[in-house]
Design a protein around this motif. Structure first.
Motif, short mmCIF file in Angstrom:
data_model
loop_
_atom_site.label_atom_id
_atom_site.label_comp_id
_atom_site.label_asym_id
_atom_site.label_seq_id
_atom_site.Cartn_x
_atom_site.Cartn_y
_atom_site.Cartn_z
N THR A 28 -2.76 25.57 -64.30
CA THR A 28 -2.45 25.43 -62.88
C THR A 28 -3.76 25.51 -62.09
O THR A 28 -4.79 25.98 -62.60
CB THR A 28 -1.52 26.55 -62.42
N ARG B 117 -4.65 27.60 -59.87
CA ARG B 117 -5.11 28.99 -59.83
C ARG B 117 -5.72 29.39 -61.17
O ARG B 117 -6.73 30.11 -61.22
CB ARG B 117 -3.95 29.92 -59.48
N GLN B 118 -5.13 28.93 -62.25
CA GLN B 118 -5.69 29.24 -63.57
C GLN B 118 -7.04 28.56 -63.77
O GLN B 118 -7.94 29.12 -64.39
CB GLN B 118 -4.71 28.84 -64.67
N HIS C 110 -3.12 35.87 -65.53
CA HIS C 110 -3.69 34.53 -65.61
C HIS C 110 -4.61 34.39 -66.82
O HIS C 110 -4.56 33.38 -67.54
CB HIS C 110 -4.48 34.21 -64.34
N SER D 142 -3.44 27.78 -54.54
CA SER D 142 -2.12 27.42 -55.07
C SER D 142 -1.08 27.46 -53.96
O SER D 142 -1.34 27.97 -52.88
CB SER D 142 -1.75 28.40 -56.18
#
Length: 229
Positions: free
Chosen positions: A162, A164-165, A195, A229
């Motif tokens: 994602t 954010r990841q 995460h 995100s």
């Protein structure tokens, strides 16, 4: 009592080899140490003595032929962890060695604590690469100028992260701690830990160092846009 380790130290500089053996014997008391002055002698030792727990190889010693020698040792003794000893830390060289299955890369200028930590990690089934080298591999290891990962194939594990990841991984690569990542991304530290756990799983990595190396191999670009995100 744990079984004493059997280690092979292969380096063509006698003074360095003698000093390194002394240091290893002090850091890992009870270890059985064998040594060799060139690649061919190292092969003779490996063929005539009992199995080894770890092999230290000087990348530049006679008979190695650089990366070709590394491949020979790794392929013919896949169960024996190989750690490179080198006076240099060239990003391309490190990346190529790790890609062949080398378990560690230790600069000869490293401290005693670094050596002890690196050997302990390798013997535990993990890998060791100097932290500064990881940043160099990612910044100098290619000509990719993409600012994100959208050009990678859909099945590339990096595409499964994602936004954010991806941001978290970028900061992991820089060597940031969970607390520093949390502060930078305005997250709870527990969220960052979650995460990181997912990132390691998606990249099939055992630790942060391995995650960074896998990311580089998968095509991680030199710069990634910071997105929310």
């Amino acid at each position: 009592m744990a079984k004493p380790m059997h280690l092979l130290i292969a380096d063509d500089h006698l003074l360095f080899r003698s000093g390194f053996k002394l240091l290893v014997s002090q850091l890992f008391p009870g270890s059985q140490l064998s040594d060799a002055g060139d690649a061919n002698e190292a092969w003779d030792v490996l063929d005539t003595e009992e199995s080894f727990d770890l092999v230290f190889l000087d990348l530049a010693m006679p008979g190695m032929n650089g990366i070709a020698g590394v491949r020979r040792f790794v392929e013919r003794r896949p169960a024996t962890p190989v750690v490179i000893l080198s006076a240099h830390a060239e990003p391309d060289e490190i990346a190529e060695c790790m890609g062949l299955g080398v378990r560690g890369y230790i600069p000869k200028a490293a401290s005693e604590s670094v050596l002890q930590n690196a050997v302990s990690l390798v013997l535990a089934g993990e890998i060791y690469v100097p932290r500064h080298a990881i940043s160099q591999i990612l910044s100098e290891g290619g000509n990719d100028t993409r600012e994100d990962l959208d050009g990678l194939p859909e099945n590339n594990p990096l595409r499964q992260l994602t936004p954010r990841q991806r941001n978290t991984l970028a900061l992991m690569i820089e060597g940031r701690s969970n607390k520093e990542i949390a502060r930078s991304l305005n997250l709870l530290e527990s969220t960052v830990k979650a995460h990181v756990k997912v990132i390691l799983r998606k990249l099939s990595a055992h630790n942060r160092t391995q995650a960074a190396l896998i990311a580089a191999d998968l095509g991680w670009p030199r710069r990634v846009r910071t997105r929310t995100s």
